[in-house]
Design an enzyme around this catalytic site. Structure first.
Site, PDB file in Angstrom:
ATOM      1  N   GLY A  27       0.850  -1.187   0.000  1.00  0.00           N
ATOM      2  CA  GLY A  27       0.000   0.000   0.000  1.00  0.00           C
ATOM      3  C   GLY A  27       0.878   1.227   0.000  1.00  0.00           C
TER       4      GLY A  27
ATOM      5  N   GLY B 268       0.611   5.839  -0.071  1.00  0.00           N
ATOM      6  CA  GLY B 268      -0.236   7.014  -0.078  1.00  0.00           C
ATOM      7  C   GLY B 268       0.560   8.200   0.383  1.00  0.00           C
ATOM      8  N   GLY B 269      -0.126   9.270   0.716  1.00  0.00           N
ATOM      9  CA  GLY B 269       0.540  10.488   1.109  1.00  0.00           C
ATOM     10  C   GLY B 269       1.426  10.311   2.324  1.00  0.00           C
TER      11      GLY B 269
ATOM     12  N   GLY C  46       3.275   7.744   3.095  1.00  0.00           N
ATOM     13  CA  GLY C  46       4.445   6.917   2.889  1.00  0.00           C
ATOM     14  C   GLY C  46       4.028   5.571   2.334  1.00  0.00           C
TER      15      GLY C  46
ATOM     16  N   VAL D  63       3.430   1.174   2.813  1.00  0.00           N
ATOM     17  CA  VAL D  63       3.217   0.028   3.698  1.00  0.00           C
ATOM     18  C   VAL D  63       3.841  -1.197   3.049  1.00  0.00           C
ATOM     19  CG1 VAL D  63       1.540  -1.409   4.901  1.00  0.00           C
ATOM     20  CG2 VAL D  63       1.041   1.000   4.509  1.00  0.00           C
TER      21      VAL D  63
ATOM     22  N   ASP E  32     -13.727   7.504  11.629  1.00  0.00           N
ATOM     23  CA  ASP E  32     -13.683   7.217  10.195  1.00  0.00           C
ATOM     24  C   ASP E  32     -14.032   5.761   9.904  1.00  0.00           C
ATOM     25  OD1 ASP E  32     -13.475   7.930   7.573  1.00  0.00           O
ATOM     26  OD2 ASP E  32     -11.307   7.666   7.470  1.00  0.00           O
TER      27      ASP E  32
END
Ligand SMILES: *[C@@H]1O[C@H](CO)[C@@H](O)[C@H](O)[C@H]1NC(C)=O
Ligand SMILES: *[C@@H]1O[C@H](CO)[C@@H](O)[C@H](O)[C@H]1NC(C)=O
Ligand SMILES: *[C@@H]1O[C@H](CO)[C@@H](O)[C@H](O)[C@H]1NC(C)=O
Ligand SMILES: *[C@@H]1O[C@H](CO)[C@@H](O)[C@H](O)[C@H]1NC(C)=O
Ligand SMILES: *[C@@H]1O[C@H](CO)[C@@H](O)[C@H](O)[C@H]1NC(C)=O
Ligand SMILES: *[C@@H]1O[C@H](CO)[C@@H](O)[C@H](O)[C@H]1NC(C)=O
Length: 933
Positions: free
Chosen positions: A617, A619-620, A622, A624, A734
């Site tokens: 994974g 994203g913004g 960093g 995974v 969330d």
């Protein structure tokens, strides 16, 4: 002192070995297997633990603790075949066929598998040259590397495989000539005196077919060299193959005459020589008494008059003679009769001037189009001048039962059951008939398949064949094969791999008219069935476990002693928080409960140097990575990027909080790394992806109604823990389907909780925050008032429940799921009139019990006013009671029936933590931030 230091690790090592011996799997084999499969994707669900032999991992068989079989065809596996394979030295069978995602090259170390008997890698994505070391596999009898992207030459070392029976290199990009031995020690394929199959078609092989390739010591039955670039003439030595049944030399550049000696081949049934540059008059085949199918089309044969073997009764089994696109001239004289077995004579595009019929009637398919005779007036309307036949459609009929209408990719079986069949193309490489409308051929194939599946004990209900076609690129006769499961509506891993193995390893023997065949299967991704896990009731396992526990206790004590000793001498070496203290202004070392400290070097090692292949994974925040601890435990490592790095105090607050939260339905923190300017969080690895991936079909895990109820319950229990038992309480903020992960047993685990803002200035009731959340799940009251309570999570949870019932996104094509459900709902009607919005797959089969109560509960969760919504504990209780109503034990997947919530640790204040994460669909673990107070 120094001596003891050296002694202790040695002792530990010994004890570890004792511990591993207690498992039923050889430790070397387990290590090799772990390394081999480490980066594979879509592994079978029950590949957990450290005892593949003792806990019956799907597709793996052992003998005397050693792994002897890896039978993994058709499982949708992705990955590479690493050199670790070499350590499985007792391996007898290796089959990775029909896994298009298996790529890379075959490692040369494969040559160390001295006991390998069968190697099948059919229709994968392998490439590069076939290593010479394959020639060291002296026990190999079956080698099928067909339908990959192998290039380079055929290794001449294959000649050393003295007992090889089956050689299939078809459909690759192999080039160069066919290697033969040179009498001076260089091996070649002519040495394969036990081989019955040379399948080398559909490559780029060139040069002549060597005269010495064939001799009378050989027992070849199928010689398939079609679709290459072979030149020269047909070697006369072919006539020495007294057992040969099928010869395919079609689609090459062979020239000259067909050797007369071929007429000796008494067993020959099918001969394909089409699309070459052969010339002279048509050969004499009257000696081939078993002949069924002859294709000499598209050559330069120039006989005047058609020889009588083409139609006369001397060859009693001959059905088909294809002679089109040559230069044959003269008369076709059928006036003295023709054989009854005839189905097709194709003479299109020659120079035939006359047809003599005498008193005969045509009752086979004769094709004379594009000959002089068909240009004459009055003849051109004859059937034999018309366009060639087309293959009529076919589909296995149902067994006198009404065909149901099936939904969601399911297909009705011949026994009228909707199911997910295992699908692939079954092709004959030499089909000996041309009468395609005679469906008894298909029925015979169906029966022979079923009888093989029955004999091999594979849970198959029925098979169906459909879409007969002649594939233009290969001239194979192809059918779509659907194999239907018998017990449920889908196969489990074992079912698929055993069914596929029967086809990849040629255990199925078709009727002679269909032989030889190839099967190219699709990957299957509808696994059903509960994973068996590692529960095992046999005494060996119990004794193993007891010994294991005892050894483990001793080990634990020793480790304790060792650590204490070490600490005394060199306190910094094992103190995880020394580095913490070295970072200035970071405050005291974090107070952790259960979470470990990892060094940067460890992280690097466990992720294979943060390899691209380990990324799961990004994203913004960093990346995974998936990593494997030395214990074999898999972890997900979240490595913060430079921009999303936090201050030491915030990072500390975060890991302290995460380390305190322990619940079966919450993703747990294994540890962290804070060194060399890096911040990493190490979580347990949750293998089955997000709930969103399941509902959208992306992960291939199918959720029936009961699974959906259990996932709802799991998520509700996780949230209840955060709201009521964590100390301080945590509001998630969330909740959404991409934040619910599914483990091996499809138990729900809530992720991305607790990243958080400490709100000291609020009372227990609510806190005021800047509104955060995900569109579609957001509590409207919170949105308007900015007053956050646990009930905002309840609202999002209600939306999640509707998502589970409908498999729709909260907002899809501008429609809001909450409003849509309310709009169509009518409690006076069956299923509350919800048929049109529900996921159709939960409606078929048995009725989804309790669905009405489930939707009612969801709608209570999304009430406008927070005060009207139930608490998460009430939601969990109601779902439990719905599950009981369905007749399932709501705790059946947990080890104990009473849920024990572990009390959260330090801190006695009751300030709720509030999730302040960033909201991005960015893989498994969203960004985590802590704002300092
Ligand atoms: C056929 O070829 C093999 C390998 O070259 C050889 O060992 C064998 O003796 C040959 N047989 C005959 C009958 O020539
Ligand atoms: C047949 O083909 C061979 C090789 O291409 C050629 O040498 C020969 O002349 C041809 N014979 C006839 C009769 O066309
Ligand atoms: C076939 O072609 C060869 C070479 O062109 C020729 O000599 C021969 O007479 C031809 N045979 C017939 C039957 O046309
Ligand atoms: C066709 O065959 C018959 C019977 O063998 C024979 O009588 C007749 O002359 C032949 N016709 C031609 C054109 O060769
Ligand atoms: C089966 O054959 C069809 C038609 O040639 C082709 O479109 C399809 O991709 C094939 N399926 C597999 C699994 O190879
Ligand atoms: C898979 O299915 C077969 C037959 O349907 C069954 O015997 C076996 O126990 C199943 N395996 C698992 C792991 O559920």
């Amino acid at each position: 002192m120094e001596h003891q230091h050296k002694l202790f690790p040695l002792l530990l090592l010994l004890l570890f070995q004792v511990l591993i011996v207690a498992s039923q799997t050889d430790s070397g084999d387990f290590t090799a297997l772990s390394s081999l499969i480490q980066s594979w994707k879509n592994k079978p669900l029950n590949w957990v633990g450290s005892d593949p032999c003792g806990s019956d991992w799907d597709g793996i068989r052992c003998a005397n603790s050693r792994i002897i079989e890896l039978k993994l065809p058709g499982l949708n596996l992705e990955g590479e075949l690493s050199s670790a394979i070499q350590s499985l030295s007792e391996l007898d069978t290796l089959d990775l066929s029909y896994n298009a995602g298996m790529t890379g090259t075959i490692p040369k170390e494969i040559g160390n598998l001295k006991n390998l008997n069968s190697l099948a890698l059919v229709n994968c994505g392998f490439s590069g040259p076939i290593p010479d070391s394959i020639g060291s596999l002296k026990k190999l009898t079956f080698l099928a590397l067909n339908s990959n992207k192998f290039n380079g030459n055929i290794p001449r070392t294959l000649g050393n495989l003295a007992i090889l029976d089956w050689l299939d290199l078809d459909d690759n990009q192999l080039e160069g000539s066919i290697p033969v031995s040179d009498g001076q020690g260089q091996p070649g394929l002519d040495m394969l005196l036990k081989a019955q199959h040379f399948h080398l078609g559909n490559n780029k092989l060139s040069g002549p077919i060597p005269l010495t390739l064939f001799n009378s010591s050989m027992i070849l039955e199928h010689v398939l060299f079609d679709h290459n670039q072979l030149t020269g003439s047909i070697p006369s030595s072919l006539s020495l193959l007294s057992k040969v049944e099928v010869v395919r030399f079609d689609k090459n550049r062979l020239s000259g005459r067909v050797p007369n000696s071929l007429n000796n081949l008494e067993k020959l049934s099918e001969i394909y020589l089409s699309h070459n540059e052969l010339n002279g008059s048509l050969p004499d085949f009257t000696g081939m008494t078993r002949l069924t199918y002859v294709d000499l089309s598209d050559n330069n044969f120039n006989s005047s008059d058609i020889p009588s073997w083409v139609y006369a009764s001397s060859l009693p089994d001959l059905t088909t003679v294809i002679l089109k696109d040559n230069q044959l001239s003269g008369t076709l004289n059928l006036s003295s009769g023709y054989r009854r077995s005839l189905q097709l004579i194709d003479l299109q595009n020659n120079a035939i001037t006359d047809l003599e019929m005498g008193n005969q009637k045509l009752n086979f398919d004769l094709r004379l189009g594009q000959n002089k005779i068909c240009l004459e007036n009055g003849v051109s309307n004859e059937v034999y001048c018309k366009a060639p036949q087309v293959i009529p459609s076919y589909s296995t009929p149902t067994n006198n039962c009404p065909t149901p209408s099936c939904s969601n990719n399911q297909i009705a079986s011949p026994n009228c059951k909707c199911a997910f069949p295992y699908i692939g193309n079954l092709s004959s490489r030499a089909f000996s008939f041309s009468n395609y409308s005679n469906t008894s051929y298909y029925a015979e194939i169906e029966q022979s398949l079923m009888s093989t599946f029955r004999k091999e004990n594979i849970p198959v209900d029925s098979v169906s064949l459909s879409n007969p076609i002649k594939v233009t690129s290969t001239d194979n006769f192809q059918l779509t094969l659907n194999v239907f499961p018998s017990q449920a509506d889908r196969f489990n891993t074992t079912g698929v791999s055993t069914a596929a193995f029967v086809l990849s390893n040629q255990i199925y023997t078709p009727p002679a008219f269909f032989s030889p065949y190839i099967f190219i299967g699709l990957s299957y991704s509808y696994y059903g069935g509960e994973p068996k896990g590692s529960k095992s009731s046999n005494t060996g396992a119990i004794i193993g476990a007891v010994v294991g526990i005892l050894v483990f206790l001793v080990l634990a004590i020793l480790i304790g002693l060792y650590i204490i000793r070490k600490k005394r001498t060199r306190s910094s070496e094992l103190n995880p928080f020394v580095n913490w203290e070295q970072n200035k202004n970071s405050g005291a070392a974090p107070q952790l409960k259960g979470a470990r400290w990892f060094s940067f070097d460890e992280m690097r090692k466990y992720t294979n140097n943060f390899a691209e292949a380990n990324t799961i994974g990004s994203g913004g925040y960093g990346q995974v990575y998936q990593g494997a601890l030395p214990t074999g435990e898999l972890v997900a490592i979240k490595r913060a990027g430079k921009e999303s790095m936090q201050g030491a105090v915030e990072f500390k607050t975060e890991i302290e909080l995460l380390s305190r939260v322990h619940h079966k339905n919450l993703v747990s923190l294994v540890g962290f790394c804070y060194e060399k300017g890096e911040q990493m969080l190490v979580y347990e690895y949750v293998p089955n992806g997000t709930l969103m991936d399941s509902l959208t079909g992306k992960s291939g895990i199918w959720m029936d109604w009961i699974r959906r109820l259990k996932v709802t319950l799991g998520a509700a229990r996780g949230l209840t823990y955060l709201h009521e038992l964590a100390d301080p309480p945590i509001i998630h903020r969330d909740i959404k389907s991409s934040n619910i992960l599914l483990d091996n047993h499809l138990v729900a685990k809530v992720a991305d909780f607790g990243l958080s803002k400490l709100l000291v200035d609020s009372d227990r009731g609510h806190v005021t925050t800047q509104v955060k959340g995900t569109m579609g799940y957001l509590d409207p009251e919170y949105y308007m008032t900015q007053q956050l309570t646990e009930k905002s999570d309840v609202y999002s949870f209600g939306v999640l429940m509707l998502e589970l019932a409908t498999s729709r996104k909260p907002i899809e094509q501008g429609k809001y799921i909450v409003r849509e459900v309310m709009r169509v709902m009518d409690t006076s009607k069956d299923l509350y009139n919800l048929h049109s919005v529900l996921d159709q797959s939960i409606l078929k089969g048995t009725r989804p019990k309790g669905l009405e109560r489930y939707v009612e509960l969801a709608l209570r969760c999304v009430k406008e006013y927070a005060a009207d919504r139930p608490s998460m504990a009430e939601v969990a209780k109601e779902i439990e009671s719905i599950i009981e109503l369905v007749g399932v034990n709501p705790n059946s997947e947990s080890t104990s029936t009473t849920e024990t919530y572990e009390e959260a640790g330090a801190g006695n204040g009751k300030h709720p933590y509030v999730n302040d994460g960033e909201f991005e669909y960015s893989g498994m673990f969203p960004t985590i931030r802590v704002d300092p107070q």
